[in-house]
Design a protein around this motif. Sequence first.
Motif, PDB file in Angstrom:
ATOM      1  N   MET A   1      27.540  43.562 -75.554  1.00  0.00           N
ATOM      2  CA  MET A   1      26.322  43.933 -76.261  1.00  0.00           C
ATOM      3  C   MET A   1      26.493  43.821 -77.772  1.00  0.00           C
ATOM      4  SD  MET A   1      23.916  44.535 -74.144  1.00  0.00           S
ATOM      5  CE  MET A   1      22.746  45.445 -75.153  1.00  0.00           C
ATOM      6  N   GLU A   2      27.686  44.125 -78.265  1.00  0.00           N
ATOM      7  CA  GLU A   2      27.929  43.998 -79.703  1.00  0.00           C
ATOM      8  C   GLU A   2      27.885  42.538 -80.129  1.00  0.00           C
ATOM      9  OE1 GLU A   2      31.660  45.930 -80.129  1.00  0.00           O
ATOM     10  OE2 GLU A   2      30.792  47.960 -80.238  1.00  0.00           O
ATOM     11  N   ARG A   3      28.247  41.638 -79.232  1.00  0.00           N
ATOM     12  CA  ARG A   3      28.289  40.219 -79.561  1.00  0.00           C
ATOM     13  C   ARG A   3      26.961  39.503 -79.322  1.00  0.00           C
ATOM     14  NH1 ARG A   3      33.106  37.213 -76.710  1.00  0.00           N
ATOM     15  NH2 ARG A   3      34.127  38.930 -77.812  1.00  0.00           N
ATOM     16  N   PHE A   4      26.287  39.871 -78.251  1.00  0.00           N
ATOM     17  CA  PHE A   4      25.097  39.097 -77.863  1.00  0.00           C
ATOM     18  C   PHE A   4      23.808  39.925 -77.819  1.00  0.00           C
ATOM     19  CE2 PHE A   4      28.717  37.130 -75.605  1.00  0.00           C
ATOM     20  CZ  PHE A   4      28.649  35.831 -76.111  1.00  0.00           C
ATOM     21  N   GLY A   5      23.934  41.248 -77.808  1.00  0.00           N
ATOM     22  CA  GLY A   5      22.741  42.082 -77.613  1.00  0.00           C
ATOM     23  C   GLY A   5      21.844  42.173 -78.838  1.00  0.00           C
TER      24      GLY A   5
ATOM     25  N   ALA B   1      18.006  42.070 -67.723  1.00  0.00           N
ATOM     26  CA  ALA B   1      16.710  42.023 -67.040  1.00  0.00           C
ATOM     27  C   ALA B   1      15.577  41.804 -68.028  1.00  0.00           C
ATOM     28  CB  ALA B   1      16.490  43.323 -66.256  1.00  0.00           C
ATOM     29  N   GLY B   2      15.660  42.485 -69.169  1.00  0.00           N
ATOM     30  CA  GLY B   2      14.611  42.358 -70.175  1.00  0.00           C
ATOM     31  C   GLY B   2      14.542  40.978 -70.798  1.00  0.00           C
TER      32      GLY B   2
ATOM     33  N   GLN C   1      15.231  38.274 -69.025  1.00  0.00           N
ATOM     34  CA  GLN C   1      15.052  37.379 -67.881  1.00  0.00           C
ATOM     35  C   GLN C   1      16.319  36.569 -67.586  1.00  0.00           C
ATOM     36  OE1 GLN C   1      11.454  35.174 -68.948  1.00  0.00           O
ATOM     37  NE2 GLN C   1      10.170  36.773 -68.059  1.00  0.00           N
ATOM     38  N   ARG C   2      17.430  37.281 -67.623  1.00  0.00           N
ATOM     39  CA  ARG C   2      18.723  36.676 -67.287  1.00  0.00           C
ATOM     40  C   ARG C   2      19.248  37.294 -65.989  1.00  0.00           C
ATOM     41  NH1 ARG C   2      19.026  32.171 -70.478  1.00  0.00           N
ATOM     42  NH2 ARG C   2      18.539  32.710 -72.650  1.00  0.00           N
ATOM     43  N   ARG C   3      20.107  36.558 -65.321  1.00  0.00           N
ATOM     44  CA  ARG C   3      20.760  37.106 -64.149  1.00  0.00           C
ATOM     45  C   ARG C   3      21.634  38.290 -64.551  1.00  0.00           C
ATOM     46  NH1 ARG C   3      23.893  32.358 -61.443  1.00  0.00           N
ATOM     47  NH2 ARG C   3      24.708  34.136 -60.235  1.00  0.00           N
ATOM     48  N   GLY C   4      21.860  39.212 -63.648  1.00  0.00           N
ATOM     49  CA  GLY C   4      22.634  40.403 -63.947  1.00  0.00           C
ATOM     50  C   GLY C   4      24.075  40.089 -64.300  1.00  0.00           C
TER      51      GLY C   4
ATOM     52  N   SER D   1      24.882  50.212 -68.076  1.00  0.00           N
ATOM     53  CA  SER D   1      23.441  50.334 -67.831  1.00  0.00           C
ATOM     54  C   SER D   1      22.652  49.603 -68.901  1.00  0.00           C
ATOM     55  CB  SER D   1      23.030  51.815 -67.799  1.00  0.00           C
ATOM     56  OG  SER D   1      23.673  52.497 -66.756  1.00  0.00           O
ATOM     57  N   ALA D   2      23.112  49.736 -70.160  1.00  0.00           N
ATOM     58  CA  ALA D   2      22.432  49.062 -71.268  1.00  0.00           C
ATOM     59  C   ALA D   2      22.478  47.549 -71.091  1.00  0.00           C
ATOM     60  CB  ALA D   2      23.068  49.465 -72.596  1.00  0.00           C
ATOM     61  N   LEU D   3      23.623  47.036 -70.669  1.00  0.00           N
ATOM     62  CA  LEU D   3      23.745  45.592 -70.472  1.00  0.00           C
ATOM     63  C   LEU D   3      22.875  45.127 -69.310  1.00  0.00           C
ATOM     64  CD1 LEU D   3      24.920  42.827 -70.943  1.00  0.00           C
ATOM     65  CD2 LEU D   3      27.001  43.548 -69.742  1.00  0.00           C
ATOM     66  N   GLN D   4      22.843  45.892 -68.223  1.00  0.00           N
ATOM     67  CA  GLN D   4      22.007  45.535 -67.077  1.00  0.00           C
ATOM     68  C   GLN D   4      20.543  45.447 -67.489  1.00  0.00           C
ATOM     69  OE1 GLN D   4      23.329  45.054 -63.884  1.00  0.00           O
ATOM     70  NE2 GLN D   4      21.319  44.365 -63.197  1.00  0.00           N
TER      71      GLN D   4
END
Length: 229
Positions: free
Chosen positions: A225-229, A171-172, A174-177, A164-167
């Motif tokens: 998320m740890e790598r790119f978030g 979206a936040g 402005q990337r594709r899911g 859910s966090a990645l989704q």
Amino acid sequence: MTTPAPAPMLTPDTRDWLTASGFTVKDEALWLAALTHGSTGAKSDYQRLEFLGDRVLGLTIADWLFERNPGAEGQLAQRLNALVSKSNCAAVASGLGASEHILLGKQARDDGAAKSTNVLGDITESLLGANFLDAGFDATRALIHELWADQMDGDTGRSKHPKSALQEWAAGNQRRGPVYELVDRSGPDHALQFTVRVTVPKVGQAEATSGSKREAETAAAKAFMERFG
């Protein structure tokens, strides 16, 4: 006239272990089945009891969460999924020392099935199913409350699920899911390993391996998320 072979029985050590762990042991054949893996070739193994125990556990935890947590349905579902997950059930079995009492075929034991997350998770559910049949729902619910007390009071399932966090992150920004892809499935049936790759186009990807496809997806999302978030 041929004398029938005596029915298999629990060893005294296993019976004592079950009783000390809080289970109610009356029908020994039932409990023997609850601890028997299909690799033994026995007529009765734990699969049917696992099916039953899974439902008893799910209902008990759902009711417990409903009583204790005023959160919205989504929050309750998030915690429920975490608390009854295969990995969490395996942790309960490991804490009880179940590995020493699981009946396995030689190859499965040599392959490490006694400490497999999948097998330990299944054993927890089968034992709960056996307890439900031998002692009833109220006693089994009380036992689950005891065995899951630390997880219920702790942080299990409280944080947002990694998928859910990645989704939301995608979206936040402005990337594709995110797209999840099963890239490898290996190992024997009792110790399957799934490798999943998650990709967010024009950002990157991450992979993770676990004992179930769902948990591999969760781990891959967390790694992303740890790598790119």
